[in-house]
Write a protein that holds these residues in place. Structure first.
Motif, short mmCIF file in Angstrom:
data_model
loop_
_atom_site.label_atom_id
_atom_site.label_comp_id
_atom_site.label_asym_id
_atom_site.label_seq_id
_atom_site.Cartn_x
_atom_site.Cartn_y
_atom_site.Cartn_z
N GLY A 54 43.48 37.18 45.39
CA GLY A 54 43.39 35.83 45.26
C GLY A 54 44.32 35.09 46.58
N VAL A 91 48.41 27.27 35.04
CA VAL A 91 47.41 27.61 34.24
C VAL A 91 47.40 28.98 33.68
CG1 VAL A 91 44.73 27.02 34.03
CG2 VAL A 91 46.02 25.51 35.80
N GLN A 93 45.57 31.09 32.02
CA GLN A 93 44.10 31.21 31.26
C GLN A 93 44.00 32.16 30.18
OE1 GLN A 93 42.05 32.53 34.70
NE2 GLN A 93 41.60 34.63 34.24
N THR A 94 45.18 32.23 29.30
CA THR A 94 44.78 32.60 27.93
C THR A 94 45.04 31.60 27.12
OG1 THR A 94 47.08 33.46 27.88
CG2 THR A 94 45.72 35.13 28.58
N ALA A 118 41.54 35.83 38.80
CA ALA A 118 42.54 36.26 37.99
C ALA A 118 42.41 37.26 37.18
CB ALA A 118 43.45 34.96 37.48
N GLY A 119 43.22 38.27 36.84
CA GLY A 119 43.07 39.36 36.31
C GLY A 119 43.91 40.34 35.97
N HIS A 191 41.11 48.04 29.74
CA HIS A 191 40.72 47.18 30.89
C HIS A 191 39.19 47.17 31.08
CE1 HIS A 191 39.50 47.26 35.09
NE2 HIS A 191 40.34 46.19 35.29
N LYS A 195 36.29 44.03 31.27
CA LYS A 195 35.45 43.82 32.20
C LYS A 195 34.02 43.93 31.80
CE LYS A 195 38.57 43.08 35.38
NZ LYS A 195 38.69 41.82 36.13
N HIS A 220 32.02 42.98 41.86
CA HIS A 220 33.12 44.08 41.80
C HIS A 220 33.53 43.91 43.24
CE1 HIS A 220 35.59 47.64 42.07
NE2 HIS A 220 34.85 48.21 43.07
N GLY A 222 35.54 45.66 45.07
CA GLY A 222 35.85 46.85 45.94
C GLY A 222 37.27 47.51 45.65
N ASN A 224 40.75 47.61 46.37
CA ASN A 224 41.80 46.87 47.35
C ASN A 224 43.14 47.06 47.15
OD1 ASN A 224 40.39 44.24 48.53
ND2 ASN A 224 39.18 44.79 46.72
N THR A 226 46.37 46.45 46.28
CA THR A 226 47.21 45.23 45.83
C THR A 226 48.03 45.91 44.94
OG1 THR A 226 45.57 44.82 43.85
CG2 THR A 226 44.95 43.81 46.00
N GLY A 227 48.98 44.88 44.43
CA GLY A 227 49.89 45.34 43.20
C GLY A 227 48.94 46.06 41.99
N MET A 228 47.93 45.69 41.69
CA MET A 228 47.24 46.36 40.58
C MET A 228 46.85 47.58 40.66
SD MET A 228 43.71 44.61 38.73
CE MET A 228 44.46 43.38 38.15
N1 LIG Z 1 42.46 45.36 43.50
C1 LIG Z 1 41.32 46.14 43.23
O1 LIG Z 1 40.94 47.12 43.78
C2 LIG Z 1 40.24 45.59 42.18
C3 LIG Z 1 39.24 46.48 41.56
C4 LIG Z 1 38.60 45.84 40.82
C5 LIG Z 1 38.58 44.74 40.26
N2 LIG Z 1 39.60 44.04 40.57
C6 LIG Z 1 39.73 42.54 40.27
O2 LIG Z 1 40.18 41.70 41.02
C7 LIG Z 1 40.94 40.48 40.38
C8 LIG Z 1 42.37 40.35 41.52
O3 LIG Z 1 42.99 41.61 41.47
P1 LIG Z 1 44.25 41.93 42.31
O4 LIG Z 1 44.25 43.26 42.63
O5 LIG Z 1 44.30 40.86 43.41
O6 LIG Z 1 45.35 41.96 41.15
P2 LIG Z 1 46.99 41.31 41.18
O7 LIG Z 1 47.46 41.62 42.51
O8 LIG Z 1 47.58 42.19 39.93
O9 LIG Z 1 46.64 39.76 40.91
C9 LIG Z 1 46.65 39.29 39.53
C10 LIG Z 1 46.36 37.77 39.41
O10 LIG Z 1 45.87 37.35 38.40
C11 LIG Z 1 46.79 36.23 37.87
N3 LIG Z 1 46.96 36.24 36.60
C12 LIG Z 1 47.28 37.30 35.62
N4 LIG Z 1 47.51 36.94 34.38
C13 LIG Z 1 46.95 35.65 34.50
C14 LIG Z 1 47.04 34.86 33.48
N5 LIG Z 1 47.15 34.86 32.07
N6 LIG Z 1 46.64 33.46 33.71
C15 LIG Z 1 46.32 33.12 34.99
N7 LIG Z 1 46.28 33.93 35.90
C16 LIG Z 1 46.75 35.41 35.78
C17 LIG Z 1 48.16 36.93 38.50
O11 LIG Z 1 49.15 35.67 38.36
P3 LIG Z 1 50.55 35.71 38.24
O12 LIG Z 1 51.05 36.02 39.53
O13 LIG Z 1 50.98 34.42 37.43
O14 LIG Z 1 50.85 36.98 37.25
C18 LIG Z 1 47.73 37.28 39.88
O15 LIG Z 1 47.47 35.99 40.75
C19 LIG Z 1 41.33 40.98 39.17
O16 LIG Z 1 40.47 40.22 38.38
C20 LIG Z 1 41.10 42.39 39.27
O17 LIG Z 1 40.79 43.01 37.88
C21 LIG Z 1 40.34 44.26 41.51
#
Ligand SMILES: NC(=O)c1ccc[n+]([C@@H]2O[C@H](COP(=O)([O-])OP(=O)(O)OC[C@H]3O[C@@H](n4cnc5c(N)ncnc54)[C@H](OP(=O)(O)O)[C@@H]3O)[C@@H](O)[C@H]2O)c1
Length: 277
Positions: A54, A91, A93-94, A118-119, A191, A195, A220, A222, A224, A226-228
């Motif tokens: 994001g 916000v 989102q839950t 957000a996820g 998870h 999705k 999707h 890709g 990435n 990130t923390g996730m």
């Molecule tokens: N990284 C990958 O390789 C990958 C692969 C497939 C899909 N995705 C999808 O891509 C999206 C971004 O992933 P990311 O890797 O950037 O994840 P991330 O670094 O863990 O960031 C998650 C973001 O979601 C927000 N969030 C979580 N719970 C929330 C809530 N209840 N209300 C509002 N915001 C909330 C977090 O905000 P806070 O800082 O407030 O917690 C944060 O900004 C997600 O939907 C993830 O499932 C990522």
């Protein structure tokens, strides 16, 4: 069109290896095809713009001259430094109530592109031995119902109009068809269920907003770094994980291509090909 021209490959490692073998520029260097010029002056809203993909999207949009509308639960110094056109904080989102507040908080006119980014993905791998039903419900609430709360709030606010695009960042993990390849032993119940539910939500939404002239992309993003995905650090390089800055360009490239004709399709932003549901 043959299946191999239409669909991406489920085996992530083989997909990356093939891209390298074929010197696939679209896959290996998105800057060879991505032109951010279409974003200049566009109002683009991003959820979860404070960190991860994001934040990378927020940076990419700001650089491209778009007007950034950041919709976040919590902010960050890096996001605030970008000086968004609109920054809507708090916000979660839950929350039904907070998403109704969003409807009243959004101010600055129609949104050209909404990116529901957000996820959440619990850190531990979930198996039959450590099933966590509360985590499952939380994940479905964030990843599937949350983007619908946000999108419907913006629709009620009149911020999404004829010509607007809605991008749902879901995940290849939501493809039921790909589970036999990607999860041969099962696991990650919460998870992946969340999705798949997000994909269904987006497919239904695409149908309902068709008559309004609003296109819905199911992306999707890709793999990435990130923390996730830190928990997968050991496979980042062999599976072609990219910096979120690259992931953001891939997403915006596909967002640019999204149209009423492609609305409702599930797209892998790594290679631009479809993922079967
Ligand atoms: N990284 C990958 O390789 C990958 C692969 C497939 C899909 N995705 C999808 O891509 C999206 C971004 O992933 P990311 O890797 O950037 O994840 P991330 O670094 O863990 O960031 C998650 C973001 O979601 C927000 N969030 C979580 N719970 C929330 C809530 N209840 N209300 C509002 N915001 C909330 C977090 O905000 P806070 O800082 O407030 O917690 C944060 O900004 C997600 O939907 C993830 O499932 C990522």
């Amino acid at each position: 069109m043959s299946d191999s021209d239409r669909y991406s490959m489920p085996d992530q490692q083989a997909r990356f290896a093939r891209a390298k073998k074929e010197s696939n520029e679209r896959y290996l260097d998105i800057t060879t095809v991505y032109d951010p010029a279409f974003l200049k002056g566009k109002r683009v809203a991003v959820t979860g713009a404070n960190r991860g993909i994001g934040l990378a999207l927020a940076k990419e949009l700001t650089e491209a001259g778009a007007k950034l509308v950041a919709i976040v639960r919590s902010t960050s110094d890096e996001l605030e430094k970008l000086n968004p056109d609109e920054l809507i904080k708090g916000v979660d989102q839950t929350s039904n109530e907070l998403c109704v507040d969003l409807e009243h908080a959004i101010k600055g006119g129609p949104i050209d592109i909404l990116i529901n980014n957000a996820g959440y993905f619990m850190r531990e791998e979930e198996t039959l031995d450590n099933l966590d039903f509360n985590e499952q419900l939380k994940t479905i609430d964030i990843c599937a119902i949350g983007p619908l709360r946000v999108t419907s709030a913006l629709l009620r606010a009149g911020a999404l109009l004829d010509g607007s695009k809605v991008v749902m960042i879901t995940s290849q993990g939501g493809s039921v068809t790909w589970r036999t390849t990607q999860n041969p032993d099962g696991h990650d119940y919460g998870h992946h269920m969340s999705k798949a539910a997000a994909n269904m939500m987006a497919a239904l939404l695409a149908q309902e907003v068709k008559s309004k002239g609003i296109a819905v992309g199911i992306f999707h993003p890709g793999f990435n770094k990130t923390g996730m995905t830190e928990k997968y650090k050991q496979i980042w390089e062999v599976e072609g994980a990219v910096d979120a800055a690259v992931g953001a360009k891939r997403i915006m490239h596909e967002a640019g291509k999204l149209s009423m004709e492609t609305s409702g399709k599930f797209i892998n932003c790594e290679d631009g090909l479809e993922i079967p549901f």
